[in-house]
Design a protein around this motif. Sequence first.
Motif: not given
Length: 611
Positions: A532-554
């Motif tokens: 998974l590759i995201y640009s910093e502040n990309d809108l898709g990070l909102e769902q990523y953060d919700f389910y896998f946490d900002r640091d990706g620990s999920g």
Amino acid sequence: MTDARLKSRPAREASGLIPRPASEPLTFGGTIGLFAPACAGTKPSGLAVLFASPWGLEEMCTRKFWRIISEKLADRGIPSLRFDYPGTGDALDGVDFKNGLGVWSDSLVAASAHLKALSGCERIVVVSQGLGAVVAAKAAEKIEGLEAIAYLAPVVSGRLHVRELAVWSRVVDENLGLPEEQRQKAGVSIASLTMPAEVAEEVRKVNLMTVDRVPALCTLVVGRADRPADHDFATHLRGLGADVIEQVFQGYERLVSNPAISKLPLPVAENLVDWIAALPVEPHSVRESQRAAIAPLAGDGFAETPVRFGSNSRLSGVLCEPLHGRAGATVLFLTSAYDRHAGWGRMTAMMARTLARSGIASLRFDTAGAGDSPPVPGRPEQVLYHPSQNADVSEAIDFLEARELTPVVTSGRCSGAYLGFQASLVEPRIAGNVSVNPAVFRWRPGRSVEDAIINGTRSLDDYGKRAFRTETFRRILKGEVDVPAAARNIAKGIGNRIRSKLLHVFRAVLPEGRAIYGAFRALHQRGMPVSLIYSENDLGLEQYDFYFDRDGSGLSRFPNVSSTIIPDADHNLTPDHAREIYLDMLRKMAFRFAPAVDTNRSETRDAVAAE
């Protein structure tokens, strides 16, 4: 293998109707063309249509529109040819532009000769748009048998056009969220595309009002209602003795604003086809037509072959192979939104060629209903985020299997990333996946694609970063910012942020959460690697953060999945460093797998090497 093909069949045959074939590919002069023959059973018109395309973002936005026009022409017995100018789209680079616009006008003349041979027609009608009007006017006297020219939204003043491109480019960069230091300011550029300097210099001097000879006696000018220059140009041609018909280009702005949300002005297409079909042409004998020649285009370490494949040859794309031995898996590039398969700013074409130099083959193609691939009867008009696209992926893998180009890894950006992820769940032949800026992992039933694209392109964090830029205050004072729309999106973002915090504790039991975690669990059980590759502040990070946490620990429970956040990058990966990271991830994914067979001496590469 058999199971995957059986799964794809219901999607492509559900309507019981045979899908329309894609146009026949050909290669000439270092570029790729698409020939649409007259439909079987139609009466030959004796005319063939040659398209002279616009340049830049306008070309990207009109790609699908022109395919539809070519299909309407074919239904009336009129064959046509579309192609990329040298150094654009899928054409080869490394072109000497010392002759400026002459390089593109000469390619139009060459294309006319191929069109005559393919169609058997002696009389040519050129349909041009934007900068293509200038190319057509310059080439007109060299095109034998030129019967008529249609000018759609013509560039009358090159100087004004260059100024407009600068403004247009700034709007595009602003919508992408590019900071000032990352914007391309040298030369004439837009949407990650830069016009060759020699061409730009000549374009600045263009003024079609100085044309002193009629390029073609029969002329159609489809002008923009807010552009008096278009009407003045028509009047000028009429004064030179041309038989000029004028029409209004209704919906031009909505067509060329953004390929993801373009609204196709179908009445304009119908009127254009009616005008061509009604041209008062004397009967001409139609010669025996020739088959399209498809010799691979040889570049620096790669060979590219335009292809069509799938049920009734319905899908259009380009196969890129290494010249000196294959290594790793084949990358299957999936298009984003309705961008053509060359990619935003030709990024996909450039990446495919770079991968080939590393030994990695790839296939880039348009899914049904996008770009150069016709739609499938019975499928919805809005195909983005629709499960029917999985059948397109399966048929692409069928094609690669037949060419012994397996294993296959998929990759895409935005909606292409979503498609690659979803296809992996139903297509066991996919060995790995690289997803760039997926907006979501599950599309909520009933959600509007148009609303998501128009109103959901920016994250709340991105708005926060912009708010403190001096540039933003200047643009607000100039009235260049839609403050009410921005306020609505910020309010919506805040609401979603609050809602997410409240629901976070229940994420695993919500329907969406169960579906997303279930999908990742299934891919983990298969052992399929996912990057998974995201640009910093990309809108898709909102769902990523919700389910896998900002640091990706999920993601710790899914060791097959890796994630990378690219700093200082926009959704389209405009900066060079962002594209390099993406390219590196693709190489690493492809090199995880060995080619199924030794194809070091494939017939395609041998033929190219012999040249």
